[in-house]
Motif scaffolding. Sequence first.
Motif, mmCIF file in Angstrom:
data_model
loop_
_atom_site.group_PDB
_atom_site.id
_atom_site.type_symbol
_atom_site.label_atom_id
_atom_site.label_comp_id
_atom_site.label_asym_id
_atom_site.label_seq_id
_atom_site.Cartn_x
_atom_site.Cartn_y
_atom_site.Cartn_z
ATOM 1 N N LEU A 283 0.758 -1.314 -0.154
ATOM 2 C CA LEU A 283 -0.050 -0.145 0.015
ATOM 3 C C LEU A 283 0.809 1.186 -0.200
ATOM 4 O O LEU A 283 1.893 1.241 0.643
ATOM 5 C CB LEU A 283 -0.847 0.029 1.237
ATOM 6 C CG LEU A 283 -1.916 -1.011 1.444
ATOM 7 C CD1 LEU A 283 -2.852 -0.697 2.549
ATOM 8 C CD2 LEU A 283 -3.069 -1.020 0.215
ATOM 9 N N LYS A 284 0.207 2.309 -0.610
ATOM 10 C CA LYS A 284 1.042 3.527 -0.400
ATOM 11 C C LYS A 284 0.667 4.115 1.090
ATOM 12 O O LYS A 284 -0.404 3.760 1.800
ATOM 13 C CB LYS A 284 0.184 4.718 -1.478
ATOM 14 C CG LYS A 284 0.419 4.474 -2.815
ATOM 15 C CD LYS A 284 -0.321 5.388 -3.696
ATOM 16 C CE LYS A 284 -0.221 4.772 -5.313
ATOM 17 N NZ LYS A 284 -0.990 5.543 -6.073
ATOM 18 N N THR B 205 -8.519 -2.355 5.882
ATOM 19 C CA THR B 205 -8.419 -2.775 7.067
ATOM 20 C C THR B 205 -7.469 -4.200 7.217
ATOM 21 O O THR B 205 -7.707 -5.041 6.106
ATOM 22 C CB THR B 205 -9.679 -3.256 7.712
ATOM 23 O OG1 THR B 205 -10.666 -2.128 7.673
ATOM 24 C CG2 THR B 205 -9.720 -3.676 9.142
ATOM 25 N N GLY B 206 -6.612 -4.264 8.104
ATOM 26 C CA GLY B 206 -5.618 -5.455 8.202
ATOM 27 C C GLY B 206 -4.460 -4.983 9.129
ATOM 28 O O GLY B 206 -4.642 -4.235 9.624
ATOM 29 N N VAL B 207 -3.531 -6.049 9.001
ATOM 30 C CA VAL B 207 -2.459 -5.792 9.845
ATOM 31 C C VAL B 207 -1.253 -5.594 9.026
ATOM 32 O O VAL B 207 -0.786 -6.197 8.073
ATOM 33 C CB VAL B 207 -2.121 -7.450 10.396
ATOM 34 C CG1 VAL B 207 -0.848 -7.367 11.223
ATOM 35 C CG2 VAL B 207 -3.329 -7.946 11.207
ATOM 36 N N VAL B 208 -0.363 -4.804 9.451
ATOM 37 C CA VAL B 208 0.806 -4.004 8.956
ATOM 38 C C VAL B 208 1.934 -4.936 9.222
ATOM 39 O O VAL B 208 2.139 -5.187 10.365
ATOM 40 C CB VAL B 208 1.287 -2.521 9.392
ATOM 41 C CG1 VAL B 208 2.272 -2.174 8.780
ATOM 42 C CG2 VAL B 208 -0.104 -1.760 9.069
ATOM 43 N N HIS B 209 2.566 -5.542 8.472
ATOM 44 C CA HIS B 209 3.940 -6.380 8.526
ATOM 45 C C HIS B 209 5.222 -5.649 7.992
ATOM 46 O O HIS B 209 6.099 -6.399 7.625
ATOM 47 C CB HIS B 209 3.810 -7.645 7.674
ATOM 48 C CG HIS B 209 2.552 -8.485 8.083
ATOM 49 N ND1 HIS B 209 2.918 -9.452 9.127
ATOM 50 C CD2 HIS B 209 1.407 -8.711 8.010
ATOM 51 C CE1 HIS B 209 1.750 -10.136 9.516
ATOM 52 N NE2 HIS B 209 0.914 -9.604 8.903
ATOM 53 N N GLY B 210 5.169 -4.298 8.112
ATOM 54 C CA GLY B 210 6.481 -3.598 7.888
ATOM 55 C C GLY B 210 6.258 -2.765 6.408
ATOM 56 O O GLY B 210 5.132 -2.526 6.087
ATOM 57 N N LEU C 199 3.788 0.422 2.441
ATOM 58 C CA LEU C 199 3.532 -0.430 3.531
ATOM 59 C C LEU C 199 2.929 -1.888 3.086
ATOM 60 O O LEU C 199 2.177 -1.983 1.916
ATOM 61 C CB LEU C 199 2.384 0.141 4.454
ATOM 62 C CG LEU C 199 2.730 1.541 5.291
ATOM 63 C CD1 LEU C 199 1.440 2.137 5.634
ATOM 64 C CD2 LEU C 199 3.757 1.089 6.414
ATOM 65 N N PHE C 200 3.300 -2.856 3.979
ATOM 66 C CA PHE C 200 2.893 -4.443 3.522
ATOM 67 C C PHE C 200 1.738 -4.603 4.537
ATOM 68 O O PHE C 200 1.938 -4.870 5.661
ATOM 69 C CB PHE C 200 4.022 -4.997 3.545
ATOM 70 C CG PHE C 200 5.149 -4.872 2.509
ATOM 71 C CD1 PHE C 200 5.032 -5.257 1.210
ATOM 72 C CD2 PHE C 200 6.277 -4.236 3.171
ATOM 73 C CE1 PHE C 200 6.145 -4.878 0.269
ATOM 74 C CE2 PHE C 200 7.425 -3.786 2.152
ATOM 75 C CZ PHE C 200 7.291 -4.259 0.750
ATOM 76 N N VAL C 201 0.798 -4.744 4.060
ATOM 77 C CA VAL C 201 -0.562 -4.881 4.758
ATOM 78 C C VAL C 201 -1.194 -6.324 4.239
ATOM 79 O O VAL C 201 -1.304 -6.526 3.411
ATOM 80 C CB VAL C 201 -1.553 -3.923 4.663
ATOM 81 C CG1 VAL C 201 -2.766 -4.040 5.552
ATOM 82 C CG2 VAL C 201 -0.994 -2.516 4.948
ATOM 83 N N GLU C 202 -1.597 -7.088 5.401
ATOM 84 C CA GLU C 202 -2.344 -8.101 5.431
ATOM 85 C C GLU C 202 -3.807 -7.818 5.663
ATOM 86 O O GLU C 202 -4.315 -7.724 6.749
ATOM 87 C CB GLU C 202 -1.988 -9.443 6.457
ATOM 88 C CG GLU C 202 -2.646 -10.597 6.454
ATOM 89 C CD GLU C 202 -2.248 -11.540 7.604
ATOM 90 O OE1 GLU C 202 -2.885 -12.619 7.675
ATOM 91 O OE2 GLU C 202 -1.318 -11.124 8.241
ATOM 92 N N PRO C 203 -4.815 -8.006 4.523
ATOM 93 C CA PRO C 203 -6.095 -7.618 4.562
ATOM 94 C C PRO C 203 -6.867 -8.455 5.682
ATOM 95 O O PRO C 203 -6.541 -9.828 5.656
ATOM 96 C CB PRO C 203 -6.707 -7.968 3.294
ATOM 97 C CG PRO C 203 -5.310 -8.054 2.188
ATOM 98 C CD PRO C 203 -4.363 -8.260 3.003
#
Length: 377
Positions: A216-217, A225-230, A238-242
């Motif tokens: 993501l930007k 909505t999700g969990v940021v993994h760095g 940003l790397f987001v797990e939905p």
Amino acid sequence: MFWLHAGETRYMNDHALRVLEYDKAREIVARFGATEPGQERVRSVQPAADRATIEARLREAAEFLQLLRDGEQPSFDGVRNIATSFEKLAVTGMVLQPLELHAIGATLGAARRLKAFFRRIEERPGTLRTAPLLCSRAARITVLKEAEDSISAAVDETGEVKDSASPELRRLRKLLGRTRDDILDRMGKILRTAESQNIVQEQVITVRDDRYVIPLKPNFRQALTGVVHGHSGSRATLFVEPLDVLEQNNRLAELRMDERDEVDRILRDLTSRLAAYRDALAETFDAVAALDEVQARARFTLECGATVPAVSPSGSFRLREAKHPLLVWKRKTSPGASDVVSNDVELSEDRRTLIISGPNAGGKTVILKTIGLLALM
């Protein structure tokens, strides 16, 4: 060539071996070995001292030489250097890795084929039975077809544990594949929505911490909505797990752990079964390496046009058209090298002194080294 292995009686001092360039002769012969273990045996051998050993090794070389001249060539394809695996098999709780297991399986297959080859030679009628000593060495090979097949069914040449290693592993991997496909399908739908076109950095699905994520930007973090993994090194992504695939990713992680446990169980089981055959494996490996060592000596003899000598009962010797082995090899492998001069040399009980005279660079040292190196070989 008649040699003894390290650890057996030696009768030459290191200085003499070095002056006569015995190590260079061994290295040349080692190149004719088909396997790493066989080549190592050639490099480790020392000159023999007793008549019985010398004659036995000469007969072995003569037997293999005759097989080659008859067009009979045993295959050593598949033999690997598995010596370190024997050490591990002696340690309780040690687990062999897939590539180590594959090497053992390949070596067992090669050993089985070698034994079959020499059994066929042994069963030939009459005068065609030309290799009793070699057949005796091959008889030390233990065929472990069940262990060979178990390894073949479990691991491949790349070191991967196959699905066929166990029904449970096959089941787990099918579940892994379905769960992974479900995750990717859901995330693909997220990427294809109109809202995602503006918030994702790239239209790709990537992996972070073994979890599938979407890049993501950073200024659109709240849009998904999700969990940021760095984030990336430049902090531009940003790397987001939905949240929509959170449970599936959890399930995937659990299945991966189950898969690792099953793979570990398979490797432990195979290692345990091989450990029960450790002594037979070691003897089989030694027999295969010994046969390849004899092959190397026979092939060197054939390549250089040499002969297998007879051992004098009186201690006298007679060399006919003798040539220095290292010079012969240089002539064969180096374009433009000078021809090698042959010599006839004879010493007996009645004539035990040899006087060599001539000008400098006339070949006196070469003759002496030829006699010495041929005696060692």
